[in-house]
Scaffold this active site. Structure first.
Site, PDB file in Angstrom:
ATOM      1  N   SER A  81       1.469   3.581  -3.365  1.00  0.00           N
ATOM      2  CA  SER A  81       0.980   4.644  -4.248  1.00  0.00           C
ATOM      3  C   SER A  81      -0.435   5.073  -3.899  1.00  0.00           C
ATOM      4  O   SER A  81      -1.233   4.284  -3.385  1.00  0.00           O
ATOM      5  CB  SER A  81       0.989   4.162  -5.701  1.00  0.00           C
ATOM      6  OG  SER A  81       2.280   3.900  -6.133  1.00  0.00           O
TER       7      SER A  81
ATOM      8  N   GLU B 209      13.854  -3.811  -3.227  1.00  0.00           N
ATOM      9  CA  GLU B 209      12.993  -4.179  -4.345  1.00  0.00           C
ATOM     10  C   GLU B 209      13.759  -4.062  -5.648  1.00  0.00           C
ATOM     11  O   GLU B 209      13.674  -4.931  -6.506  1.00  0.00           O
ATOM     12  CB  GLU B 209      11.768  -3.252  -4.376  1.00  0.00           C
ATOM     13  CG  GLU B 209      10.827  -3.549  -5.536  1.00  0.00           C
ATOM     14  CD  GLU B 209       9.696  -2.542  -5.678  1.00  0.00           C
ATOM     15  OE1 GLU B 209       9.673  -1.564  -4.915  1.00  0.00           O
ATOM     16  OE2 GLU B 209       8.855  -2.747  -6.551  1.00  0.00           O
TER      17      GLU B 209
ATOM     18  N   ASN C 179      11.658   4.948 -13.971  1.00  0.00           N
ATOM     19  CA  ASN C 179      13.066   5.014 -14.379  1.00  0.00           C
ATOM     20  C   ASN C 179      13.605   6.447 -14.319  1.00  0.00           C
ATOM     21  O   ASN C 179      14.810   6.646 -14.140  1.00  0.00           O
ATOM     22  CB  ASN C 179      13.230   4.391 -15.762  1.00  0.00           C
ATOM     23  CG  ASN C 179      13.118   2.865 -15.704  1.00  0.00           C
ATOM     24  OD1 ASN C 179      12.737   2.312 -14.659  1.00  0.00           O
ATOM     25  ND2 ASN C 179      13.454   2.196 -16.779  1.00  0.00           N
TER      26      ASN C 179
ATOM     27  N   GLY D 127       0.829  -1.207   0.000  1.00  0.00           N
ATOM     28  CA  GLY D 127       0.000   0.000   0.000  1.00  0.00           C
ATOM     29  C   GLY D 127       0.861   1.253   0.000  1.00  0.00           C
ATOM     30  O   GLY D 127       0.986   1.922   1.029  1.00  0.00           O
TER      31      GLY D 127
END
Lengths: 399, 385
Positions: free
Chosen positions: A128, A244, A385, A126
């Site tokens: 964004s 991540e 990115n 949870g």
């Protein structure tokens, strides 16, 4: 410097390969990149690995990690990629668990880590919100203290596979008056069965249901479910994102993808000859392979650095950017290779056959367009990115 | 797997870096490049004293027991300092031919001299119409008694003005571009019939056009077997290419570092231009190109002793990637330096020029992309059969 495997590593490879051959579910071979699996399919290999003690190679041993060297971990991902295995999802193993074992209480570690390892509990993220994407620190979901509980209100979005989740880790604002947006955020673990949580599907351009909106209305969560200090959640959030990113390169899987692409291009025909013999197509495949080699050796250098005690740092942003570019180019070239048979679309379309098989065009063409569409997500998620470039600017170039 | 340097390798790198820092600053280099000689034989001797020229040779050949990794370390530092002295032609190329295929007598005569900087070699392989095809040779060595007579023209032989000896590839049989019929010779530059036209190159080095007109050499000039030298030449050129990749890595890192530093100093619109995101992201892209080039150089260098196909694919992959990276980093360095990047006075332009010329040395991006693609196709065909 050398690239050799020592005798122990070769024995390890043989052991791992034999284990995969014997235990990996046969009906899930080649399904590693599919996003349209059932909960049971997603969890099958995870549960087998959990029972074996191999579901979290990167964890410290005392929490259930394997204690493998970076070379062994490299061998592990290579061997799994040989069957294109459906690997444990990252949300529990790779994302929330390192936060829990690094910053959580003993009770939290004992409560959550074993069930993450075993695959018994499914986690979702949870982070964004509709107004907090790349600018993640502007999250508005609030957690207000009420006795020994927080009361959470707000809306999260892009919650991947939340339709299956037992637990979620949420970034919530606990101090709305903090001087900077990064301050005043807390990292809270939420039981997804708590009253007041509603998960609504978002259908993406590939036609899949992979992500959701998650609405939280007066959701009561024990304060004991907060990880680390109140208002310091941003620190843990960033720590998690670095973890991540380091898994995000997907080298072994992309190598397998290149092999598949070459097989497809050897079957497809142009002017009576295999597409793979077409100079302009073959050179695009070569460029992809060369770029993938550069990524592979950059990851190996990063892993070697980690083995010497350097945690995943801002360098992991390179792996994220280059890894996702390659994953995207791979699906792009695959779609290119299948030609017009990329067009037929079957999901949800009624057909006479009661099985899921779609009888039009070659099998390998069936998922090529949805996969290409789906993979556009990769340069957006996990910190887009462009955000990765901001991170390198700040942390490495020092500008 | 191991990505660490040994203690000795770390020492070589550190002492070379110090020497270049102290005696090879940009202004000194400009003076040397503009001088009549174009290089410093005394610097070359100092490199020898440091043991650099012995580093890539085995102990039984009189070296320090290192190999290609040592050459990589040296060339990365050379790249950082834009060092012009001929490590690749003399040590990697000539040294490579001798260590792989030289007779005991040839090693005895030449290897110690190379390592001690008493003799300097250049590698005369390219020809005006051969482009990057190592087998496309018009230079001919005709059997004459026990020896040979050479005739031909070698193009842009780097370091030849400084060399006393040449390694020359020539056809002893077969047709132009045949894989068979190629031989390698050691030729004295002072031999009768050898003439050179010496000139500076655009990136601060010196080279020659070398002409052979009825040049007689003895049987002892032949390295390896007559007519079977192409695999040997390919191996040595691959080793030289890997070393060149390391040089590119060194040069790219400095060009990038200078650019980041310049963006910190240079102010426009009332702020340092390094605060502009459009420039930040380009400098990040330069950083990522440089990092990947380091990875590819390690990869190629560590695969030099593997089987032929693996080695060739590894080297071509590295040269493609680094050719692309070098062009990008070089061009962006100039762009972000703005008008100052266009001036002869700033070092960055010299790094750009060197990076540009590296791209065409030992085969450009297109050449190596073709070679890589052909080798991949061959592997797929073999796997299918």
């Amino acid at each position: 410097m050398n690239l050799d495997f020592n005798p122990e590593e070769i024995a390890f490879r043989d052991e791992v390969r034999a284990f995969i051959d014997e235990n990996y579910p046969k009906d899930l071979v080649g399904m590693g990149s599919r996003e349209d699996l059932t909960r049971e399919q997603f969890l099958a290999w995870h549960k087998i690995l959990g029972a074996k003690g191999w579901s979290a190679p990167a964890w410290p041993e005392k929490y259930g990690g394997t204690g493998w060297t970076s070379t062994q971990r490299y061998i592990w991902s290579e061997e799994n990629a040989r069957v294109d295995a459906v690997m444990p999802l990252p949300f529990g193993i790779a994302m929330v668990a390192p936060v829990i074992y690094s910053f959580g209480t003993d009770e939290q570690k004992a409560r959550f880590l074993p069930k993450i390892l075993s695959g018994e509990e499914w986690w979702c993220q949870g982070y964004s919100e509709p107004g907090a994407g790349s600018d993640l620190a502007s999250v508005k979901t609030t957690a207000v203290r009420d006795g020994d509980h927080y009361v959470i209100n707000g809306q999260k979005t892009w919650t991947t596979l939340a339709q299956h989740a037992d637990w979620g880790f949420f970034l919530c604002r606990t101090d709305p008056d903090a001087a900077k947006p990064q301050e005043g955020i807390s990292f809270i673990l939420v039981d997804m069965k708590t009253p007041g949580i509603e998960v609504r599907p978002i259908i993406t351009i590939d036609g899949g249901h992979e992500v959701n909106e998650t609405w939280l209305t007066d959701v009561r969560v024990p304060i004991a479910n907060r990880v680390g200090e109140e208002n310091k959640g941003w620190t843990y959030a960033k720590f998690l994102l670095a973890h991540e990113r380091s898994g995000i390169a997907g080298v072994a899987r992309s190598k397998r993808g290149v092999e598949k692409l070459k097989q497809i291009a050897s079957t497809e025909v142009i002017d009576g000859k295999p597409l793979m013999n077409d100079d302009s197509f073959a050179r695009k495949v070569s460029q992809l392979e060369i770029d993938l080699t550069a990524l592979e050796f950059t990851e190996l250098r990063t892993l070697a650095g980690e083995a010497q005690g350097k945690g995943p740092g801002p360098e992991s942003s390179i792996l994220k950017v280059k890894g996702t570019e390659i994953q995207q180019r791979l699906t792009e070239l695959t779609l290119e290779a299948v030609g017009t048979y990329g067009a037929p679309y079957y999901r949800g379309f009624p057909n006479d056959d009661s099985s899921n098989e779609f009888p039009i065009g070659p099998d390998y063409a069936h998922h090529s367009a949805p996969m290409y569409f789906n993979m556009r997500k990769t340069s957006i998620y996990g910190g887009s990115n462009e955000i990765q470039r901001n991170i390198i600017t700040k942390m490495i170039l020092g500008l | 797997m191991d990505f660490n340097f040994t203690e000795e390798q770390g020492m070589i790198r550190d002492s070379l870096a110090r020497l270049i820092r102290e005696q090879y600053d940009f202004d000194t280099r400009r003076g040397v490049v503009a001088s009549e000689a174009g290089w410093r034989p005394e610097m070359w001797a100092q490199f020898a004293e440091l043991g650099l020229l012995m580093a890539p040779f085995s102990e039984e050949d009189g070296g320090l027991g290192g190999g290609s990794i040592d050459a990589m370390i040296v060339m990365e530092e050379f790249g950082k300092g834009l060092v012009v002295e001929p490590f690749i032609p003399s040590v990697v190329c000539a040294g490579g031919f001798l260590k792989h295929a030289g007779s005991a007598a040839q090693k005895e005569e030449h290897l110690a001299a190379i390592m001690g900087a008493e003799s300097t070699f250049a590698f005369a392989y390219a020809e005006p119409r051969g482009r990057y095809n190592l087998a496309d040779l018009e230079t001919v060595a005709k059997k004459d008694g026990a020896g040979y007579v050479l005739n031909g023209h070698k193009a842009v032989v780097i370091g030849a003005p400084w060399a006393d000896k040449l390694i020359v590839t020539a056809r002893t049989g077969g047709d132009r571009r045949d894989a068979g019929g190629i031989s390698v010779f050691i030729v004295d530059k002072s031999a009768s019939g050898v003439t050179t036209r010496d000139y500076p190159t655009v990136d601060g080095r010196r080279a020659s056009e070398v002409y052979f007109e009825n040049v007689s050499v003895g049987a002892d000039a032949l390295i390896g077997s007559e007519g079977e030298a192409l695999p040997l030449i390919e191996r040595v050129v691959d080793e030289a290419t890997a070393a060149l990749c390391a040089e590119a890595v060194g040069a790219m890192g400095v060009a990038h570092g200078m650019t980041v530093e310049y963006s910190r100093q240079r102010k426009q619109f009332g702020t340092a231009i390094g605060k502009f995101q459009v420039l930040q992201h380009r400098m990040v892209d330069m950083f990522m190109e440089h990092e990947q080039s380091i990875s590819m150089t390690y990869m190629a260098t560590l695969k030099l002793d593997e089987d032929e196909v693996t080695r060739k694919k590894a080297v071509s992959a590295a040269k493609v990637r680094i050719g692309q990276a070098g062009r990008f980093v070089g061009q962006e360095s100039i762009q972000i330096h703005g008008g100052m990047g266009m001036t002869e006075e700033l070092a960055v332009g010299h790094y750009f020029k060197r990076l540009t010329m590296m791209n065409s040395e030992y085969g450009n991006v297109d050449h190596h992309m073709r070679r890589y693609t052909a080798l991949s196709a061959g592997e797929m065909k073999a796997a299918a059969e």
